[in-house]
Design a protein around this motif. Structure first.
Motif, PDB file in Angstrom:
ATOM      1  N   UNK A  32       0.509  -1.792   0.470  1.00 38.55           N
ATOM      2  CA  UNK A  32      -0.220  -0.430   0.049  1.00 38.55           C
ATOM      3  C   UNK A  32       0.918   1.097  -0.069  1.00 38.55           C
ATOM      4  N   UNK A  36       0.907  12.072   0.626  1.00 37.65           N
ATOM      5  CA  UNK A  36       0.557  13.038   1.887  1.00 37.65           C
ATOM      6  C   UNK A  36       1.195  14.372   1.172  1.00 37.65           C
ATOM      7  N   UNK A  44      -0.350  15.991   7.999  1.00 32.95           N
ATOM      8  CA  UNK A  44       0.264  15.697   6.355  1.00 32.95           C
ATOM      9  C   UNK A  44      -1.113  15.536   6.347  1.00 32.95           C
ATOM     10  N   UNK A  46      -4.167  12.764   3.418  1.00 32.19           N
ATOM     11  CA  UNK A  46      -3.695  11.882   2.340  1.00 32.19           C
ATOM     12  C   UNK A  46      -4.369  13.259   1.180  1.00 32.19           C
ATOM     13  N   UNK A  51      -2.769   0.697  -4.258  1.00 34.55           N
ATOM     14  CA  UNK A  51      -2.251  -0.581  -3.638  1.00 34.55           C
ATOM     15  C   UNK A  51      -1.009  -1.310  -5.177  1.00 34.55           C
ATOM     16  N   UNK A  98       3.482   2.746   8.801  1.00 35.33           N
ATOM     17  CA  UNK A  98       4.053   2.957   7.921  1.00 35.33           C
ATOM     18  C   UNK A  98       5.318   3.789   7.704  1.00 35.33           C
TER      19      UNK A  98
ATOM     20  N   UNK B  31      -5.759   1.299  15.654  1.00 35.58           N
ATOM     21  CA  UNK B  31      -4.046   1.614  15.493  1.00 35.58           C
ATOM     22  C   UNK B  31      -3.967   2.909  15.307  1.00 35.58           C
ATOM     23  N   UNK B  33      -0.547   6.148  16.123  1.00 30.46           N
ATOM     24  CA  UNK B  33       0.923   6.294  16.140  1.00 30.46           C
ATOM     25  C   UNK B  33       1.338   7.336  16.165  1.00 30.46           C
ATOM     26  N   UNK B  48       3.574   2.622  18.362  1.00 26.94           N
ATOM     27  CA  UNK B  48       2.539   2.439  17.961  1.00 26.94           C
ATOM     28  C   UNK B  48       2.067   1.715  19.010  1.00 26.94           C
ATOM     29  N   UNK B  50      -1.769  -1.144  18.726  1.00 27.36           N
ATOM     30  CA  UNK B  50      -2.750  -1.667  17.556  1.00 27.36           C
ATOM     31  C   UNK B  50      -4.274  -1.950  18.560  1.00 27.36           C
ATOM     32  N   UNK B  94      -5.277   5.252  12.044  1.00 31.51           N
ATOM     33  CA  UNK B  94      -5.208   4.594  11.002  1.00 31.51           C
ATOM     34  C   UNK B  94      -6.708   3.930  11.074  1.00 31.51           C
ATOM     35  N   UNK B  97      -8.669   2.118   6.012  1.00 32.35           N
ATOM     36  CA  UNK B  97      -7.694   2.482   4.683  1.00 32.35           C
ATOM     37  C   UNK B  97      -6.609   3.761   4.897  1.00 32.35           C
ATOM     38  N   UNK B  98      -7.076   4.466   6.112  1.00 34.23           N
ATOM     39  CA  UNK B  98      -5.748   6.220   5.875  1.00 34.23           C
ATOM     40  C   UNK B  98      -5.245   6.323   7.023  1.00 34.23           C
ATOM     41  N   UNK B  99      -4.784   7.297   6.664  1.00 28.06           N
ATOM     42  CA  UNK B  99      -3.990   7.320   8.236  1.00 28.06           C
ATOM     43  C   UNK B  99      -4.381   8.944   8.220  1.00 28.06           C
ATOM     44  N   UNK B 101      -3.807  12.381   9.891  1.00 31.09           N
ATOM     45  CA  UNK B 101      -2.618  12.792  11.743  1.00 31.09           C
ATOM     46  C   UNK B 101      -3.878  13.565  12.062  1.00 31.09           C
ATOM     47  N   UNK B 102      -2.932  14.424  13.555  1.00 25.52           N
ATOM     48  CA  UNK B 102      -3.418  15.925  14.056  1.00 25.52           C
ATOM     49  C   UNK B 102      -2.351  17.129  13.300  1.00 25.52           C
TER      50      UNK B 102
END
Lengths: 110, 110
Positions: A32, A36, A44, A46, A51, A98, B31, B33, B48, B50, B94, B97-99, B101-102
């Motif tokens: 994947x 960003x 950041x 997305x 994929x 990541x 998840x 991080x 991180x 989970x 996460x 499908x996307x991370x 961020x703050x």
């Protein structure tokens, strides 16, 4: 999955021109690959991802290509606009983690 | 939804002081991080998690600790601040499908 190289580190283009940012990775298990955009003082966000079962993906003016054999992927921005000016990061995902490239500072000159 | 919220946004610490960077999310992400961002270095993973009660080290964990008592909260603790910890810290979750961020916490250690 720790080694993601990103080039160039800085990029200046005239408004309306295209911009290309390239990344290479080393972990063949990576599946994947997100990109960003980070604006000044922000986290950041997305903008596009791809994929490993897909070679190319496009969303309006941005596109990403992936070459799994060569282990590289690229971000293409067409018809650049001043609001595209930002820092762009590529990343690869392996398992729970990541790993990010070192970033490209893009400046679009009006 | 507020997404991923970090506090404080800015902080100056003296060498040897301790502090906690707070991160909370309302997106039900399992998840989460913590990254640090240094100029020209991209984003490096510190720790991180989970899920609640489970944490693990990333690439650069030395000098930091985390806890994950609830799904929502993932604080990062600096016990003895050092100048090398001057950085911008980002928390991310996460999901879907996307991370996400703050907005980041800029920490300076003098």
């Amino acid at each position: 999955g720790e080694n993601v190289e990103q080039h160039p580190s800085t990029l200046s283009v005239q408004e309306g021109d295209s911009a290309v940012i390239k990344c290479t990775y080393s972990d063949s298990a990576s599946n994947y690959f997100p990109w960003y955009k980070q604006e000044l003082g922000k986290g950041p966000q997305l903008i596009i991802d791809i994929r490993s079962n897909v070679g190319e993906k496009k969303d309006q003016r941005i596109a990403v290509t992936l070459n799994k054999t060569a282990k590289h992927f690229s971000l293409h921005i067409t018809e650049t606009q001043p609001e595209d000016s930002a820092v762009y990061f590529c990343a690869e995902n392996t398992g729970n983690q990541f790993y990010f490239g070192t970033g490209t500072s893009l400046t679009v000159i009006p | 939804n507020a997404g991923v919220t970090q506090t404080p946004k800015f902080r100056i610490l003296k060498i040897g002081q301790s502090m906690t960077l707070q991160c909370t999310q309302d997106m039900n992400h399992n998840y989460m991080y913590w990254y640090r961002q240094d100029p020209g270095m991209g984003l490096k993973l510190i720790y991180y998690s989970v899920g609640a009660g489970i944490t693990d080290k990333g690439e650069v964990p030395n000098g930091y600790n985390v806890s994950r008592s609830t799904t929502e909260d993932f604080p990062l603790r600096l016990e003895l601040a050092a100048p090398s910890q001057t950085s911008v810290y980002f928390c991310a979750g996460w999901g879907a499908g996307e991370l996400f961020f703050g907005e980041g916490s800029r920490l300076t250690v003098l």
